[in-house]
Design a protein around this motif. Structure first.
Motif, mmCIF file in Angstrom:
data_model
loop_
_atom_site.group_PDB
_atom_site.id
_atom_site.type_symbol
_atom_site.label_atom_id
_atom_site.label_comp_id
_atom_site.label_asym_id
_atom_site.label_seq_id
_atom_site.Cartn_x
_atom_site.Cartn_y
_atom_site.Cartn_z
ATOM 1 N N SER A 8 0.845 -1.190 0.000
ATOM 2 C CA SER A 8 0.000 0.000 0.000
ATOM 3 C C SER A 8 0.885 1.245 0.000
ATOM 4 O O SER A 8 1.855 1.314 0.752
ATOM 5 N N LEU A 9 0.555 2.206 -0.852
ATOM 6 C CA LEU A 9 1.241 3.494 -0.823
ATOM 7 C C LEU A 9 0.444 4.520 -1.601
ATOM 8 O O LEU A 9 -0.425 4.179 -2.407
ATOM 9 N N GLN A 10 0.747 5.785 -1.336
ATOM 10 C CA GLN A 10 0.083 6.887 -2.020
ATOM 11 C C GLN A 10 1.128 7.814 -2.619
ATOM 12 O O GLN A 10 2.176 8.036 -2.024
ATOM 13 N N ILE A 11 0.832 8.322 -3.796
ATOM 14 C CA ILE A 11 1.697 9.290 -4.466
ATOM 15 C C ILE A 11 0.879 10.553 -4.712
ATOM 16 O O ILE A 11 -0.243 10.492 -5.211
ATOM 17 N N GLY A 12 1.447 11.696 -4.366
ATOM 18 C CA GLY A 12 0.744 12.953 -4.528
ATOM 19 C C GLY A 12 0.985 13.571 -5.894
ATOM 20 O O GLY A 12 1.749 13.061 -6.714
ATOM 21 N N GLU A 13 0.315 14.675 -6.130
ATOM 22 C CA GLU A 13 0.490 15.421 -7.379
ATOM 23 C C GLU A 13 0.558 16.910 -7.066
ATOM 24 O O GLU A 13 -0.430 17.481 -6.602
ATOM 25 N N PRO A 14 1.718 17.544 -7.293
ATOM 26 C CA PRO A 14 2.963 16.944 -7.800
ATOM 27 C C PRO A 14 3.760 16.299 -6.657
ATOM 28 O O PRO A 14 3.582 16.654 -5.495
ATOM 29 N N GLU A 15 4.638 15.373 -7.022
ATOM 30 C CA GLU A 15 5.539 14.748 -6.047
ATOM 31 C C GLU A 15 6.677 14.051 -6.773
ATOM 32 O O GLU A 15 6.480 13.491 -7.853
ATOM 33 N N LEU A 16 7.840 14.065 -6.150
ATOM 34 C CA LEU A 16 8.974 13.261 -6.599
ATOM 35 C C LEU A 16 9.210 12.207 -5.536
ATOM 36 O O LEU A 16 9.374 12.534 -4.356
ATOM 37 N N ARG A 17 9.193 10.943 -5.924
ATOM 38 C CA ARG A 17 9.367 9.833 -4.986
ATOM 39 C C ARG A 17 10.428 8.877 -5.519
ATOM 40 O O ARG A 17 10.399 8.497 -6.693
ATOM 41 N N ALA A 18 11.365 8.488 -4.655
ATOM 42 C CA ALA A 18 12.357 7.472 -5.005
ATOM 43 C C ALA A 18 11.943 6.150 -4.365
ATOM 44 O O ALA A 18 11.507 6.120 -3.211
ATOM 45 N N VAL A 19 12.075 5.070 -5.120
ATOM 46 C CA VAL A 19 11.771 3.734 -4.615
ATOM 47 C C VAL A 19 13.047 2.913 -4.694
ATOM 48 O O VAL A 19 13.649 2.781 -5.769
ATOM 49 N N ILE A 20 13.480 2.403 -3.545
ATOM 50 C CA ILE A 20 14.712 1.623 -3.486
ATOM 51 C C ILE A 20 14.431 0.273 -2.828
ATOM 52 O O ILE A 20 13.371 0.075 -2.238
ATOM 53 N N GLY A 21 15.387 -0.644 -2.916
ATOM 54 C CA GLY A 21 15.235 -1.948 -2.285
ATOM 55 C C GLY A 21 16.177 -2.961 -2.902
ATOM 56 O O GLY A 21 16.675 -2.769 -4.015
ATOM 57 N N PRO A 22 16.428 -4.056 -2.192
ATOM 58 C CA PRO A 22 17.363 -5.082 -2.670
ATOM 59 C C PRO A 22 16.785 -5.910 -3.813
ATOM 60 O O PRO A 22 15.619 -5.748 -4.195
ATOM 61 N N ASN A 23 17.607 -6.786 -4.377
ATOM 62 C CA ASN A 23 17.130 -7.733 -5.390
ATOM 63 C C ASN A 23 15.909 -8.477 -4.870
ATOM 64 O O ASN A 23 15.878 -8.898 -3.715
ATOM 65 N N GLY A 24 14.905 -8.647 -5.731
ATOM 66 C CA GLY A 24 13.715 -9.383 -5.344
ATOM 67 C C GLY A 24 12.757 -8.590 -4.482
ATOM 68 O O GLY A 24 11.781 -9.146 -3.968
ATOM 69 N N ALA A 25 13.002 -7.294 -4.318
ATOM 70 C CA ALA A 25 12.136 -6.476 -3.463
ATOM 71 C C ALA A 25 10.774 -6.250 -4.081
ATOM 72 O O ALA A 25 9.812 -5.905 -3.393
#
Length: 251
Positions: A24-41
């Motif tokens: 679950s997550l929400q993204i706004g407008e406008p917004e800059l979001r980075a998504v990170i995580g290990p292999n298989g995330a």
């Protein structure tokens, strides 16, 4: 900032492997979001689900002020709603000039019907010049796209997506294979783009993410592990244990 994209309880399994688990997550407008995580995330599957390439087993995704459900829509239908995606490997028309690449994107913002109603105009020419300036390719408008460096091709593809005026732009590992100068300018392009739309950047280069200076979501085993500023998530002991202490940061 209003909510543009809402994902709730999204799960997806492939042959018994759970790639996404109650995400679950929400993204706004406008917004800059980075998504990170290990292999298989689950970073790639996360983008595949948003763009309709992959259908989730459970949960819902709503987009826009009318909270329209994206579940069951085709990739082209989702693109026409204003969701654009840039893959890690740039895809441009190498035999055509930079100008022609951008012009084709302007002519065909979200489907064939747009071409029927397209008219050359001073407004369109001005928009093309504006995008070329934003992506640092004004001096290269007449060059065949195939002659550009790897980083410049990445910028051109971002420009082609911007020409389509997406409300949400998904960008996959833009820093990969770039020089330090190209990485620096790419963060400038993405930050500028996020002033008027939502931009989600999947990345593992922490220096690049730090320069983006935005909220960070950490995925692990298909769920949100942590969220907040880069400093906040990198000081989270669980994040350190499952991701930052490892060398495999891809997906």
């Amino acid at each position: 900032m209003t909510s543009l994209l809402e994902m709730s309880g999204i799960s997806k399994s492939f042959d018994g492997f759970q790639a996404i688990k109650n995400l679950s997550l929400q993204i706004g407008e406008p917004e800059l979001r980075a998504v990170i995580g290990p292999n298989g995330a689950g970073k790639t599957t996360f983008m595949d689900i948003i763009t309709g390439k992959t259908k989730p087993d459970e949960g819902y995704i709503r987009f826009g002020e009318d909270s329209r459900s994206l579940i069951g829509l085709s990739e082209s239908q989702i693109a026409m709603l204003g969701i654009g995606r840039k893959f890690q490997k740039p895809t441009v028309f190498e035999a055509q000039s930079v100008r022609e690449n951008l012009a084709m994107a302007l002519k065909n913002p979200r489907g064939t019907f747009s071409v029927l109603f397209y008219r050359k105009s001073a407004e369109g020419a001005a928009r093309l010049e504006q995008i070329a300036d934003e992506i640092n390719l004004t001096a290269h408008l007449s060059r065949p796209a195939g002659e550009l460096s790897h980083g410049q091709k990445q910028w051109l593809e971002i420009g082609m997506l911007l020409a389509q005026s997406p409300r949400l732009l998904l960008v996959d590992e833009p820093a990969a294979g770039m020089t330090a100068h190209e990485r620096e300018h790419t963060t400038d392009i993405l930050r500028k783009a996020a002033e008027t739309r939502a931009v989600i950047v999947v990345e593992h280069d922490m220096e690049f993410v730090r320069r983006l200076n935005c909220k960070v979501t950490v995925l692990h085993e298909g769920s949100v592990l942590a969220e907040g500023s880069l400093d906040h998530v990198t000081n989270n002991q669980t994040v350190i244990d499952v991701y930052l202490g490892r060398t495999d940061a891809g997906d």
